[in-house]
Design a protein around this motif. Structure first.
Motif, PDB file in Angstrom:
ATOM      1  N   VAL A 111       0.839  -1.203   0.000  1.00 46.63           N
ATOM      2  CA  VAL A 111       0.000   0.000   0.000  1.00 46.63           C
ATOM      3  C   VAL A 111       0.875   1.255   0.000  1.00 46.63           C
ATOM      4  O   VAL A 111       0.622   2.216  -0.735  1.00 46.63           O
ATOM      5  N   ARG A 112       1.918   1.236   0.803  1.00 50.77           N
ATOM      6  CA  ARG A 112       2.827   2.397   0.839  1.00 50.77           C
ATOM      7  C   ARG A 112       3.550   2.562  -0.506  1.00 50.77           C
ATOM      8  O   ARG A 112       3.765   3.678  -0.973  1.00 50.77           O
ATOM      9  N   PHE A 113       3.915   1.441  -1.117  1.00 50.93           N
ATOM     10  CA  PHE A 113       4.604   1.503  -2.410  1.00 50.93           C
ATOM     11  C   PHE A 113       3.693   2.071  -3.493  1.00 50.93           C
ATOM     12  O   PHE A 113       4.105   2.937  -4.271  1.00 50.93           O
ATOM     13  N   THR A 114       2.456   1.610  -3.555  1.00 50.22           N
ATOM     14  CA  THR A 114       1.548   2.103  -4.593  1.00 50.22           C
ATOM     15  C   THR A 114       1.140   3.553  -4.349  1.00 50.22           C
ATOM     16  O   THR A 114       0.755   4.248  -5.287  1.00 50.22           O
ATOM     17  N   ALA A 267      13.567 -11.646  -1.549  1.00 53.74           N
ATOM     18  CA  ALA A 267      12.789 -11.298  -2.733  1.00 53.74           C
ATOM     19  C   ALA A 267      13.384 -12.097  -3.888  1.00 53.74           C
ATOM     20  O   ALA A 267      14.586 -12.026  -4.155  1.00 53.74           O
ATOM     21  N   ILE A 268      12.543 -12.879  -4.554  1.00 53.08           N
ATOM     22  CA  ILE A 268      13.012 -13.825  -5.566  1.00 53.08           C
ATOM     23  C   ILE A 268      12.355 -13.516  -6.900  1.00 53.08           C
ATOM     24  O   ILE A 268      11.156 -13.224  -6.967  1.00 53.08           O
ATOM     25  N   TYR A 269      13.159 -13.582  -7.966  1.00 50.40           N
ATOM     26  CA  TYR A 269      12.625 -13.364  -9.309  1.00 50.40           C
ATOM     27  C   TYR A 269      13.360 -14.282 -10.276  1.00 50.40           C
ATOM     28  O   TYR A 269      14.467 -14.759  -9.999  1.00 50.40           O
ATOM     29  N   PRO A 270      12.732 -14.590 -11.419  1.00 50.66           N
ATOM     30  CA  PRO A 270      13.289 -15.628 -12.292  1.00 50.66           C
ATOM     31  C   PRO A 270      14.618 -15.281 -12.941  1.00 50.66           C
ATOM     32  O   PRO A 270      15.462 -16.146 -13.132  1.00 50.66           O
ATOM     33  N   LEU A 282      10.193  -1.719  -6.910  1.00 44.40           N
ATOM     34  CA  LEU A 282       9.620  -2.438  -5.779  1.00 44.40           C
ATOM     35  C   LEU A 282      10.709  -3.132  -4.965  1.00 44.40           C
ATOM     36  O   LEU A 282      10.672  -3.125  -3.731  1.00 44.40           O
ATOM     37  N   LEU A 283      11.682  -3.719  -5.639  1.00 45.42           N
ATOM     38  CA  LEU A 283      12.796  -4.348  -4.933  1.00 45.42           C
ATOM     39  C   LEU A 283      13.504  -3.346  -4.024  1.00 45.42           C
ATOM     40  O   LEU A 283      13.748  -3.616  -2.840  1.00 45.42           O
ATOM     41  N   LEU A 286      11.337  -2.411  -1.016  1.00 49.85           N
ATOM     42  CA  LEU A 286      11.229  -3.441   0.010  1.00 49.85           C
ATOM     43  C   LEU A 286      12.511  -3.576   0.822  1.00 49.85           C
ATOM     44  O   LEU A 286      12.478  -3.804   2.033  1.00 49.85           O
ATOM     45  N   VAL A 287      13.659  -3.434   0.151  1.00 48.21           N
ATOM     46  CA  VAL A 287      14.942  -3.488   0.876  1.00 48.21           C
ATOM     47  C   VAL A 287      14.978  -2.384   1.932  1.00 48.21           C
ATOM     48  O   VAL A 287      15.317  -2.610   3.104  1.00 48.21           O
ATOM     49  N   ASP A 288      14.612  -1.169   1.541  1.00 50.73           N
ATOM     50  CA  ASP A 288      14.613  -0.036   2.489  1.00 50.73           C
ATOM     51  C   ASP A 288      13.544  -0.219   3.556  1.00 50.73           C
ATOM     52  O   ASP A 288      13.778   0.073   4.748  1.00 50.73           O
ATOM     53  N   HIS A 289      12.370  -0.677   3.152  1.00 48.60           N
ATOM     54  CA  HIS A 289      11.250  -0.793   4.084  1.00 48.60           C
ATOM     55  C   HIS A 289      11.541  -1.801   5.186  1.00 48.60           C
ATOM     56  O   HIS A 289      11.363  -1.514   6.370  1.00 48.60           O
ATOM     57  N   PHE A 290      12.015  -2.987   4.805  1.00 48.95           N
ATOM     58  CA  PHE A 290      12.208  -4.032   5.802  1.00 48.95           C
ATOM     59  C   PHE A 290      13.516  -3.876   6.566  1.00 48.95           C
ATOM     60  O   PHE A 290      13.705  -4.537   7.584  1.00 48.95           O
ATOM     61  N   ALA A 291      14.402  -3.021   6.091  1.00 46.47           N
ATOM     62  CA  ALA A 291      15.643  -2.781   6.829  1.00 46.47           C
ATOM     63  C   ALA A 291      15.394  -2.102   8.167  1.00 46.47           C
ATOM     64  O   ALA A 291      16.224  -2.201   9.089  1.00 46.47           O
ATOM     65  N   VAL A 292      14.267  -1.427   8.312  1.00 48.44           N
ATOM     66  CA  VAL A 292      13.999  -0.666   9.546  1.00 48.44           C
ATOM     67  C   VAL A 292      12.879  -1.278  10.381  1.00 48.44           C
ATOM     68  O   VAL A 292      12.422  -0.696  11.352  1.00 48.44           O
ATOM     69  N   GLN A 293      12.431  -2.493  10.029  1.00 49.66           N
ATOM     70  CA  GLN A 293      11.366  -3.113  10.809  1.00 49.66           C
ATOM     71  C   GLN A 293      11.918  -3.693  12.108  1.00 49.66           C
ATOM     72  O   GLN A 293      12.933  -4.385  12.101  1.00 49.66           O
TER      73      GLN A 293
END
Length: 295
Positions: A111-114, A267-270, A282-283, A286-293
């Motif tokens: 939601v924050r990303f969009t 985070a996995i991609y083909p 998005l990658l 997410l790296v920045d977002h979860f680094a501070v959780q």
């Protein structure tokens, strides 16, 4: 007839193995789905699908066409994103993760990303199984493991720690274990795919494994959380899910002096090839977002 749409229809039918299911997913009539497939076969001059009363399967030509169609659709989506007015990202991102992580963490993050990229749409698939990312046309998968598949590209997002927890009422009735071996005398709640019958512990230089009596297991950590809160027993749960419940007092830690093995959230991609700007954005988010959780 629009060939890009025809390819989308073909990829959907190939993935679901059903004209009716594809019609429902694509919000079009079954007759229209059939027409698109017929036009595809007419354009290519070959049969792409074998139809039976129960299942639709790919021919050899269909297998080749599926790979090419997936590549063409990916390029089409990339072009839409890269040529958006004002340089804004747009299009559709398909993301998958586990039920528990989706509910507890990822949905809010998306939601924050969009909010930063309002022209982007997200299709979030909550699934405990190992999806084929190419066949399911998944742009990004969030997976928690000790070691991801070497066939895929993985970017670490955060560490995933686990704790043993139980409801105060359960511990009042059964007593709290003083050592890991005492878990053999308790009712345990375990994840069907992670440590179902063997739990590992470490403390200082000491390490051991304990066989647990798992009278209740589930393939979703959220179900185990609910069972633990209801007084069902002792559960091993990830901190990203259980920390708010611990803070509320509905659960308490068990054997807090012992640590359990940490996993990694990836985070996995083909493939790195044809990685769209939206997926890259998005990658990075997410790296920045979860680094501070605070897990």
């Amino acid at each position: 007839m629009d060939r890009i749409t025809a390819m989308r229809v073909f990829v959907e039918v190939a993935g679901s193995g059903s004209f009716s299911a594809s019609a429902d997913k694509l919000d079009m009539s079954r007759a229209m789905v059939t027409r698109y497939i017929s036009e595809m076969e007419k354009w290519l001059g070959t049969r792409l699908l074998q139809r039976t009363t129960r299942r639709v399967t790919l021919t050899d030509a269909g297998e080749t066409c599926l790979r090419r169609s997936q590549q063409m659709l990916a390029l089409s989506e990339n072009m839409e994103e890269e040529t958006a007015s004002g340089g804004e990202l747009r299009g559709l991102l398909r993301v998958t993760c586990s039920l528990s992580f989706g509910h507890a963490q990822l949905a809010q993050a998306l939601v924050r990303f969009t909010a930063r990229h309002p022209l982007l749409n997200i299709d979030l698939n909550l699934n405990e199984g190992a999806l084929n990312l190419v066949e399911a046309r998944i742009d990004l998968a969030i997976r928690i493991s000790a070691e991801p598949s070497p066939l895929l590209i993985a970017r670490p997002l955060a560490q995933c720690d686990s704790l043993l927890v139980a409801a105060p009422a359960y511990l009042a009735a059964r007593g709290a274990p003083a050592a890991p071996r005492e878990l053999e005398q308790h009712r345990c709640l375990s994840h069907a795919n992670v440590g179902r019958s063997i739990w590992s512990f470490a403390r200082d230089d000491e390490a051991l494994q304990v066989g647990v009596l798992s009278y209740f297991s589930a393939n979703d950590a959220t179900a185990l959380l609910a069972s633990a809160v209801a007084g069902g027993g002792i559960a091993m749960l990830p901190t990203y899910l259980v920390n708010p419940v611990l803070a509320s007092g509905a659960l308490v830690r068990v054997l807090p002096q012992w640590q359990m093995p940490a996993l990694t959230i990836y985070a996995i991609y083909p493939s790195r090839r044809q990685l769209s700007p939206a997926v890259r954005a998005l990658l990075d988010f997410l790296v920045d977002h979860f680094a501070v959780q605070p897990w």
